[in-house]
Enzyme design. Structure first.
Site, short mmCIF file in Angstrom:
data_model
loop_
_atom_site.label_atom_id
_atom_site.label_comp_id
_atom_site.label_asym_id
_atom_site.label_seq_id
_atom_site.Cartn_x
_atom_site.Cartn_y
_atom_site.Cartn_z
N TYR A 1 0.86 -1.19 0.00
CA TYR A 1 0.00 0.00 0.00
C TYR A 1 0.89 1.23 0.00
CZ TYR A 1 0.52 -0.23 5.18
OH TYR A 1 1.01 -0.30 6.46
N HIS B 1 6.48 -0.28 1.10
CA HIS B 1 5.88 0.66 0.15
C HIS B 1 6.64 0.68 -1.18
CE1 HIS B 1 3.58 1.81 3.54
NE2 HIS B 1 4.64 2.22 4.21
#
Ligand code: C5P
Length: 312
Positions: A240, A288
């Site tokens: 995410y 990430h």
């Protein structure tokens, strides 16, 4: 004049008047569309952004947010939330009994240019001398454990918005908006307790029991907005988006002009900070998609949609 000629003259003049009225209307219409803000260029009007930007996705969570079950399920997986949607809704209701039920950010206006600085925590700010440029923007958004004292020359002194989650929380000045990015239900519970009785729960990292900040300036990000940032802006790459990247997308939605500072890994590929020495040499960009996030910023800067200051 015969009656036929009179009729012709009448019809002609009616047609010309009609045409003039239509022209005037379209001209006006164009003017309002083209000047939704007073900047040189307004983000919301940039056609190059139209395939990604969805202004109908509400950045803020409020008592009225109608979160879809699908968005909740996506959000639930971020940090392995076990509690269900009903419980989430109950906690959301509790949150907005205490905090402003829907934040009221400055709206776009043809006479104003809302300029924003999004300040990430990259080590590339050290020695950059960006301080004045950052402070020059109307809105200055910082995040997590960002430091100012001792770094003013490089990062400025102004903070209108400070983004955080419980594990990264810091005390704020009374005039700064606390922008909570919730990653699990506990984060919403923490918000309530940190402002009231104190929070004594346990998380993956130490969490502040109480926070000093202005309760009337609290804003909470909508999980659907986080999902949209991942899907629309990062093509679902990585687990995410980083808090910094979602903050950047948030800025695209609330500003007319966005200036980005403090994004970018060090020469070893680690997301090290301007205010401390890196201890975990294997940090990289965590879970990430750091490379991709950086590439998106670079592309938007090349297209002259944002200003991206890469530091030193
Ligand atoms: O490390 P922290 O999460 O506090 O940093 C805030 C944000 O700044 C990150 O989420 C990331 O988007 C960005 N950052 C970066 N390069 C770094 C450090 C942070 O792009 N070296």
């Amino acid at each position: 004049m015969t009656s036929r000629v009179k009729l012709l003259v009448f019809l002609l003049s009616t047609a010309v008047t009609g045409l003039l009225l239509v022209l005037q209307f379209t001209n006006r219409f164009h003017l309002t569309v083209l000047t939704s803000c007073a900047c040189e260029k307004c983000l919301s009007e940039d056609s190059l952004l139209s395939h990604r930007m969805n202004l109908s996705v509400e950045p803020f969570l409020s008592a009225k947010t109608n979160l879809s079950e699908e968005a909740f399920k996506w959000w639930q997986r971020l940090q392995n939330e076990k509690r269900d949607f009903q419980f989430f809704k109950k906690v959301v209701n509790n949150v907005f009994e205490i905090f402003p039920s829907s934040p009221n950010p400055r709206k776009p206006h043809p006479d104003s240019c809302r300029t924003c600085a999004v300040v990430g925590n990259s080590v590339n700010l050290k020695g950059s001398h960006y301080g004045q440029l950052i402070d020059f923007q109307d809105v200055v958004i910082r995040m997590n454990s960002a430091k100012i004292k001792g770094y003013e020359e490089d990062v400025g002194t102004k903070t209108t918005h400070h983004v955080m989650y419980p594990e990264s929380a810091v005390d704020l000045h009374n005039s700064t908006h606390l922008v909570l990015f919730p990653f699990k239900i506990m984060d919403l519970e923490w918000l309530i307790k940190a402002f009231t009785t104190g929070f004594y729960g346990i998380s993956y990292a130490p969490v502040k029991t109480k926070i000093r900040a202005n309760k009337d300036l609290v804003m909470v990000i909508n999980p659907a907005f986080m999902k949209y940032s991942h899907e629309s802006w990062l093509e679902k790459k990585g687990a995410y988006p980083s808090t910094g990247f979602m903050t950047f997308v948030f800025a695209l939605h609330i500003c007319d002009e966005v200036h980005v500072f403090g994004f970018g890994a060090d020469s070893d590929g680690n997301w090290s900070h301007y205010f401390e020495l890196l201890r975990n040499k294997k940090l990289k960009t965590g879970q990430h998609p750091g490379h991709h996030e950086y590439a998106v910023l670079e592309q938007l800067a090349n297209e002259k949609i944002i200003k991206f200051y890469k530091g030193v």
